[in-house]
Design a protein around this motif. Sequence first.
Motif, PDB file in Angstrom:
ATOM      1  N   GLY A   1       0.798  -1.218   0.000  1.00 21.04           N
ATOM      2  CA  GLY A   1       0.000   0.000   0.000  1.00 21.04           C
ATOM      3  C   GLY A   1       0.828   1.265   0.000  1.00 21.04           C
ATOM      4  O   GLY A   1       1.949   1.293  -0.525  1.00 21.04           O
ATOM      5  N   LEU A   2       0.274   2.306   0.610  1.00 21.74           N
ATOM      6  CA  LEU A   2       0.920   3.616   0.658  1.00 21.74           C
ATOM      7  C   LEU A   2       1.269   3.968   2.099  1.00 21.74           C
ATOM      8  O   LEU A   2       0.423   3.864   2.989  1.00 21.74           O
ATOM      9  CB  LEU A   2      -0.002   4.692   0.081  1.00 21.74           C
ATOM     10  CG  LEU A   2      -0.350   4.568  -1.407  1.00 21.74           C
ATOM     11  CD1 LEU A   2      -1.388   5.613  -1.789  1.00 21.74           C
ATOM     12  CD2 LEU A   2       0.908   4.718  -2.266  1.00 21.74           C
ATOM     13  N   LEU A   3       2.492   4.388   2.289  1.00 24.45           N
ATOM     14  CA  LEU A   3       2.977   4.786   3.611  1.00 24.45           C
ATOM     15  C   LEU A   3       2.899   6.304   3.714  1.00 24.45           C
ATOM     16  O   LEU A   3       3.435   7.027   2.865  1.00 24.45           O
ATOM     17  CB  LEU A   3       4.423   4.325   3.799  1.00 24.45           C
ATOM     18  CG  LEU A   3       4.917   4.155   5.230  1.00 24.45           C
ATOM     19  CD1 LEU A   3       4.341   2.889   5.844  1.00 24.45           C
ATOM     20  CD2 LEU A   3       6.446   4.086   5.259  1.00 24.45           C
ATOM     21  N   ARG A   4       2.202   6.799   4.721  1.00 25.55           N
ATOM     22  CA  ARG A   4       2.105   8.243   4.937  1.00 25.55           C
ATOM     23  C   ARG A   4       3.395   8.751   5.587  1.00 25.55           C
ATOM     24  O   ARG A   4       3.877   8.183   6.578  1.00 25.55           O
ATOM     25  CB  ARG A   4       0.905   8.554   5.839  1.00 25.55           C
ATOM     26  CG  ARG A   4       0.728  10.011   6.200  1.00 25.55           C
ATOM     27  CD  ARG A   4       0.434  10.922   5.016  1.00 25.55           C
ATOM     28  NE  ARG A   4      -0.677  10.459   4.204  1.00 25.55           N
ATOM     29  CZ  ARG A   4      -1.959  10.746   4.450  1.00 25.55           C
ATOM     30  NH1 ARG A   4      -2.288  11.496   5.498  1.00 25.55           N
ATOM     31  NH2 ARG A   4      -2.907  10.290   3.643  1.00 25.55           N
ATOM     32  N   VAL A   5       3.926   9.817   5.031  1.00 24.80           N
ATOM     33  CA  VAL A   5       5.168  10.400   5.535  1.00 24.80           C
ATOM     34  C   VAL A   5       4.953  11.883   5.784  1.00 24.80           C
ATOM     35  O   VAL A   5       4.502  12.619   4.900  1.00 24.80           O
ATOM     36  CB  VAL A   5       6.330  10.211   4.529  1.00 24.80           C
ATOM     37  CG1 VAL A   5       7.622  10.805   5.091  1.00 24.80           C
ATOM     38  CG2 VAL A   5       6.525   8.729   4.212  1.00 24.80           C
ATOM     39  N   GLY A   6       5.251  12.317   6.997  1.00 22.66           N
ATOM     40  CA  GLY A   6       5.245  13.733   7.313  1.00 22.66           C
ATOM     41  C   GLY A   6       6.578  14.351   6.933  1.00 22.66           C
ATOM     42  O   GLY A   6       7.636  13.736   7.146  1.00 22.66           O
ATOM     43  N   VAL A   7       6.533  15.550   6.358  1.00 24.47           N
ATOM     44  CA  VAL A   7       7.746  16.245   5.925  1.00 24.47           C
ATOM     45  C   VAL A   7       7.726  17.658   6.482  1.00 24.47           C
ATOM     46  O   VAL A   7       6.756  18.400   6.286  1.00 24.47           O
ATOM     47  CB  VAL A   7       7.847  16.308   4.383  1.00 24.47           C
ATOM     48  CG1 VAL A   7       9.177  16.947   3.965  1.00 24.47           C
ATOM     49  CG2 VAL A   7       7.684  14.930   3.752  1.00 24.47           C
TER      50      VAL A   7
END
Length: 302
Positions: free
Chosen positions: A16-22
């Motif tokens: 799936g998709l991994l959420r990443v905070g930037v």
Amino acid sequence: MKSHSYRTVDVPVSGGLLRVGVWDPVSPAEGAPTVLAIHGVTASHLAWPFVVGELPGVRIIAPDLRGRGASNTVDGPAGMHAHAADLVAVLDNFGERSVPVFGHSMGAFVAVTLAHLAPERVSRLVLIDGGLPLDTPAGVSAEALVQAILGPTADRLSRRFADVPAYLDFWRAHPAFARDWSGELEAYFAYDLVPAGDGLRPATSLATTTDDTVDMNTGSTLADALAALPAFSGPVELITVPRGLLDEPPGLYPPAHLATLLSALPNVRHVELEDLNHYTVVMSERGARALAPILHGELSAR
């Protein structure tokens, strides 16, 4: 003026998709690195804003590990190997070849695993109240192991909450945050919730927590990584605190146990920060302020 702007990116990983905070610096520092920050066992990338605020000029990328936060729908097993593979995908997505890695709690164990499986991607390790073996009883069941390590955390993951205010009330009464309640914490806790029937539950499931905790303590991936840690070519900093998950002494690393660990790891530099617990070392203004000189020292060293 704010030191950083904030955005999120969804990175493709297995399942799936991994959420990443930037957090991008408003005024990037010349030569300053990007830092990969890895949260704890039931946390999310929103554990890091206090630390981010102490690092002006530095870009911080921080994922929601699979099974947590907005990554809680990623399919497939968790475990140290899966998390490390996800982080390689994150670094590839941002075009980062080698970065300093900060890990808090379980995130520190993931950082050690990443440094073993992909050492060329990790320039230095900062392990914040985690990363080295805990003083846990041997020969216990998975359920007993989770309870021994996580205690009330495991109970919380089994609960349902009527709404966001009810969840905030739960945490507001928690002894770990009695001195350090903040708007940032409220945003962090609200982000943690997902629908569950006619109520809400923490995004991290007890099953996921159990899988990761058992893998950390009985699996071969982390054991191999820890055995190889003395040979890691970059600097390794271990930061511990004197109080645990309920603000109780001792912390996760009682002095005698810690001394035994460090005697076998001459390449690990250790610092204990005073008057903080396992949560507030990262998730409070005074914790981040205490961390700041150490983190700046690591980032300025070459």
